[in-house]
Design a protein around this motif. Structure first.
Motif, PDB file in Angstrom:
ATOM      1  N   ARG A   1      16.507  16.085  12.916  1.00 17.63           N
ATOM      2  CA  ARG A   1      16.028  16.891  11.776  1.00 17.63           C
ATOM      3  C   ARG A   1      15.704  15.966  10.612  1.00 17.63           C
ATOM      4  N   LEU A   2      14.573  16.247   9.957  1.00 19.62           N
ATOM      5  CA  LEU A   2      14.154  15.501   8.775  1.00 19.62           C
ATOM      6  C   LEU A   2      13.912  16.498   7.647  1.00 19.62           C
ATOM      7  N   THR A   3      14.534  16.239   6.509  1.00 15.09           N
ATOM      8  CA  THR A   3      14.433  17.122   5.345  1.00 15.09           C
ATOM      9  C   THR A   3      13.811  16.354   4.189  1.00 15.09           C
ATOM     10  N   VAL A   4      13.009  17.048   3.405  1.00 12.90           N
ATOM     11  CA  VAL A   4      12.447  16.471   2.195  1.00 12.90           C
ATOM     12  C   VAL A   4      12.498  17.532   1.099  1.00 12.90           C
ATOM     13  N   THR A   5      12.723  17.090  -0.119  1.00 12.28           N
ATOM     14  CA  THR A   5      12.733  17.988  -1.271  1.00 12.28           C
ATOM     15  C   THR A   5      11.667  17.526  -2.251  1.00 12.28           C
TER      16      THR A   5
ATOM     17  N   ALA B   1       0.815  -1.215   0.000  1.00 14.37           N
ATOM     18  CA  ALA B   1       0.000   0.000   0.000  1.00 14.37           C
ATOM     19  C   ALA B   1       0.852   1.270   0.000  1.00 14.37           C
ATOM     20  N   GLY B   2       2.175   1.122   0.215  1.00 15.73           N
ATOM     21  CA  GLY B   2       3.037   2.295   0.231  1.00 15.73           C
ATOM     22  C   GLY B   2       4.490   1.928   0.405  1.00 15.73           C
ATOM     23  N   LEU B   3       5.346   2.885   0.098  1.00 18.52           N
ATOM     24  CA  LEU B   3       6.792   2.709   0.175  1.00 18.52           C
ATOM     25  C   LEU B   3       7.422   4.021   0.594  1.00 18.52           C
ATOM     26  N   LEU B   4       8.378   3.954   1.522  1.00 18.99           N
ATOM     27  CA  LEU B   4       9.155   5.118   1.936  1.00 18.99           C
ATOM     28  C   LEU B   4      10.610   4.706   1.991  1.00 18.99           C
ATOM     29  N   THR B   5      11.511   5.561   1.459  1.00 13.23           N
ATOM     30  CA  THR B   5      12.949   5.358   1.592  1.00 13.23           C
ATOM     31  C   THR B   5      13.559   6.627   2.160  1.00 13.23           C
ATOM     32  N   TYR B   6      14.658   6.454   2.881  1.00 13.72           N
ATOM     33  CA  TYR B   6      15.321   7.606   3.491  1.00 13.72           C
ATOM     34  C   TYR B   6      16.804   7.307   3.665  1.00 13.72           C
TER      35      TYR B   6
ATOM     36  N   ASP C   1      17.194  12.489   5.403  1.00 13.57           N
ATOM     37  CA  ASP C   1      16.517  12.952   4.190  1.00 13.57           C
ATOM     38  C   ASP C   1      15.463  11.936   3.828  1.00 13.57           C
ATOM     39  N   LEU C   2      14.235  12.378   3.706  1.00 14.55           N
ATOM     40  CA  LEU C   2      13.163  11.547   3.160  1.00 14.55           C
ATOM     41  C   LEU C   2      13.383  11.552   1.652  1.00 14.55           C
ATOM     42  N   VAL C   3      13.739  10.419   1.082  1.00 10.67           N
ATOM     43  CA  VAL C   3      14.117  10.363  -0.333  1.00 10.67           C
ATOM     44  C   VAL C   3      12.909  10.073  -1.208  1.00 10.67           C
ATOM     45  N   THR C   4      12.128   9.035  -0.875  1.00 16.40           N
ATOM     46  CA  THR C   4      10.905   8.750  -1.637  1.00 16.40           C
ATOM     47  C   THR C   4       9.790   8.386  -0.669  1.00 16.40           C
ATOM     48  N   ILE C   5       8.582   8.747  -1.059  1.00 15.76           N
ATOM     49  CA  ILE C   5       7.392   8.289  -0.349  1.00 15.76           C
ATOM     50  C   ILE C   5       6.271   8.184  -1.374  1.00 15.76           C
ATOM     51  N   ASN C   6       5.621   7.043  -1.374  1.00 14.46           N
ATOM     52  CA  ASN C   6       4.476   6.817  -2.255  1.00 14.46           C
ATOM     53  C   ASN C   6       3.419   6.054  -1.480  1.00 14.46           C
TER      54      ASN C   6
END
Length: 154
Positions: free
Chosen positions: A92-96, A48-53, A61-66
């Motif tokens: 600290r968490l950063t996302v672009t 149902a979802g995927l997150l990579t960091y 760094d939050l790299v991908t989230i779907n």
């Protein structure tokens, strides 16, 4: 995720991002998201979802989230990452994201991220690295700029 999940992670990244490599100037260029830690969310036996960091010291760094299903899948994945960072001393968490991604900008700000940087025309450089990045986003907005958001994790 475990090493056994790599084929599924690879398949999902290629489907959602066009490749396992994600590019953002804030990430230093090209990053192989399939080699990063993260989480797969499941619902009724289906992904149902995927997150990579990635982590660098006490920052991440939050790299991908779907999220492939509604009902809070993305929020649950993000909460898992934030909880893990708190547990391991992350601060600290950063996302672009890109300027056209209005859904993501809404999602991140609701989750507690704050706007931190605007890199005007950064996507032109990203396209030199990964030419498959489209010119227009889903809402017909030209994809030009990177927007960095930051969450202080305490």
């Amino acid at each position: 995720m475990t090493p056994a999940d790599k084929p599924e992670v690879t398949r999902l990244l290629v489907r959602e991002w066009g490749a396992v490599e994600v590019v953002a100037l804030a990430l230093g260029g090209l990053v192989d998201a399939s080699a990063l830690p993260g989480w797969l969310a499941e619902r009724d036996g289906e992904v149902a979802g995927l997150l990579t960091y990635r982590t660098i010291g006490t920052s991440a760094d939050l790299v991908t989230i779907n999220a492939f299903a509604g009902g809070g899948v993305g929020a649950g994945l993000l909460a898992a990452l934030v909880d893990d960072l708190r547990r391991t001393g992350g601060t600290r968490l950063t996302v672009t994201t890109t300027n056209d991604n209005t859904r993501a900008l809404r999602f991140y700000q609701r989750a507690g991220f704050r706007l931190a940087a605007l890199r005007v025309d950064a996507v032109a450089e990203a396209r030199r690295i990964k030419p498959g990045i489209p010119e227009l986003g889903d809402d017909g907005i030209p994809i030009r700029d990177e927007i960095e958001l930051v969450m202080e994790v305490r």
